[in-house]
Design a protein around this motif. Structure first.
Motif, PDB file in Angstrom:
ATOM      1  N   LEU A   1      -2.291 -10.435   0.943  1.00  0.00           N
ATOM      2  CA  LEU A   1      -2.184  -9.014   0.603  1.00  0.00           C
ATOM      3  C   LEU A   1      -2.838  -8.713  -0.741  1.00  0.00           C
ATOM      4  O   LEU A   1      -3.481  -7.670  -0.916  1.00  0.00           O
ATOM      5  N   HIS A   2      -2.715  -9.634  -1.690  1.00  0.00           N
ATOM      6  CA  HIS A   2      -3.363  -9.454  -2.992  1.00  0.00           C
ATOM      7  C   HIS A   2      -4.887  -9.445  -2.836  1.00  0.00           C
ATOM      8  O   HIS A   2      -5.565  -8.620  -3.444  1.00  0.00           O
ATOM      9  N   ALA A   3      -5.423 -10.347  -2.024  1.00  0.00           N
ATOM     10  CA  ALA A   3      -6.874 -10.396  -1.805  1.00  0.00           C
ATOM     11  C   ALA A   3      -7.372  -9.115  -1.155  1.00  0.00           C
ATOM     12  O   ALA A   3      -8.391  -8.545  -1.569  1.00  0.00           O
TER      13      ALA A   3
ATOM     14  N   GLU B   1       4.248  -3.277  -6.507  1.00  0.00           N
ATOM     15  CA  GLU B   1       5.461  -3.816  -7.120  1.00  0.00           C
ATOM     16  C   GLU B   1       6.444  -4.348  -6.080  1.00  0.00           C
ATOM     17  O   GLU B   1       7.227  -5.249  -6.363  1.00  0.00           O
ATOM     18  N   THR B   2       6.420  -3.807  -4.886  1.00  0.00           N
ATOM     19  CA  THR B   2       7.395  -4.209  -3.867  1.00  0.00           C
ATOM     20  C   THR B   2       6.814  -5.146  -2.803  1.00  0.00           C
ATOM     21  O   THR B   2       7.520  -5.502  -1.858  1.00  0.00           O
ATOM     22  N   LEU B   3       5.561  -5.555  -2.940  1.00  0.00           N
ATOM     23  CA  LEU B   3       4.944  -6.421  -1.933  1.00  0.00           C
ATOM     24  C   LEU B   3       5.689  -7.739  -1.773  1.00  0.00           C
ATOM     25  O   LEU B   3       5.898  -8.208  -0.653  1.00  0.00           O
ATOM     26  N   ALA B   4       6.086  -8.338  -2.865  1.00  0.00           N
ATOM     27  CA  ALA B   4       6.758  -9.643  -2.806  1.00  0.00           C
ATOM     28  C   ALA B   4       8.068  -9.560  -2.027  1.00  0.00           C
ATOM     29  O   ALA B   4       8.472 -10.542  -1.392  1.00  0.00           O
ATOM     30  N   ASP B   5       8.703  -8.405  -2.049  1.00  0.00           N
ATOM     31  CA  ASP B   5       9.967  -8.238  -1.319  1.00  0.00           C
ATOM     32  C   ASP B   5       9.770  -8.277   0.190  1.00  0.00           C
ATOM     33  O   ASP B   5      10.706  -8.555   0.935  1.00  0.00           O
ATOM     34  N   HIS B   6       8.555  -8.001   0.651  1.00  0.00           N
ATOM     35  CA  HIS B   6       8.281  -7.906   2.086  1.00  0.00           C
ATOM     36  C   HIS B   6       7.534  -9.122   2.632  1.00  0.00           C
ATOM     37  O   HIS B   6       7.215  -9.166   3.821  1.00  0.00           O
ATOM     38  N   CYS B   7       7.228 -10.090   1.783  1.00  0.00           N
ATOM     39  CA  CYS B   7       6.484 -11.281   2.199  1.00  0.00           C
ATOM     40  C   CYS B   7       7.430 -12.453   2.388  1.00  0.00           C
ATOM     41  O   CYS B   7       8.291 -12.707   1.549  1.00  0.00           O
ATOM     42  N   ALA B   8       7.248 -13.172   3.480  1.00  0.00           N
ATOM     43  CA  ALA B   8       8.104 -14.318   3.780  1.00  0.00           C
ATOM     44  C   ALA B   8       7.689 -15.562   3.000  1.00  0.00           C
ATOM     45  O   ALA B   8       8.499 -16.461   2.778  1.00  0.00           O
ATOM     46  N   ASN B   9       6.416 -15.632   2.593  1.00  0.00           N
ATOM     47  CA  ASN B   9       5.941 -16.814   1.865  1.00  0.00           C
ATOM     48  C   ASN B   9       4.793 -16.437   0.936  1.00  0.00           C
ATOM     49  O   ASN B   9       4.289 -15.317   0.962  1.00  0.00           O
ATOM     50  N   SER B  10       4.361 -17.377   0.111  1.00  0.00           N
ATOM     51  CA  SER B  10       3.312 -17.108  -0.879  1.00  0.00           C
ATOM     52  C   SER B  10       1.953 -16.880  -0.220  1.00  0.00           C
ATOM     53  O   SER B  10       1.117 -16.159  -0.764  1.00  0.00           O
TER      54      SER B  10
END
Length: 89
Positions: A34-36, A19-28
């Motif tokens: 990380l999803h893969a 749930e918090t991964l997107a908060d720590h990623c600078a770009n898509s």
């Protein structure tokens, strides 16, 4: 020195904190990577059934597909093991 195995693998940590991964990623691109890695060798990527060719076994084995991402430790483990055999010091 004997190394103990890690308590958690990278994919387990990513799954636990998805749930918090997107908060720590600078770009898509980082988020897709990380999803893969999180889904590697799970039912989410599909799988196939193999039959053991050993005459004493002949059982069916379920194998999940890998993500084939170059940043994935599970996908690159075989490559790293092969590279260790070719090193000269």
């Amino acid at each position: 020195m004997v190394m103990s195995s890690a308590t958690y693998e990278v994919d387990q940590v990513l799954e636990r904190n998805q749930e918090t991964l997107a908060d720590h990623c600078a770009n898509s691109w980082q988020l897709r990577t990380l999803h893969a890695v999180r889904k590697c060798r799970t039912a989410a990527l599909g799988g196939h059934i193999d039959r053991c060719l050993n005459p004493s076994c002949r059982r069916l084995h379920l194998s999940y597909n890998s993500c084939r991402n170059r940043h994935c430790q599970k996908c690159q483990k075989g490559t790293m093991d092969q590279g260790k055999g070719r090193r000269t010091f």
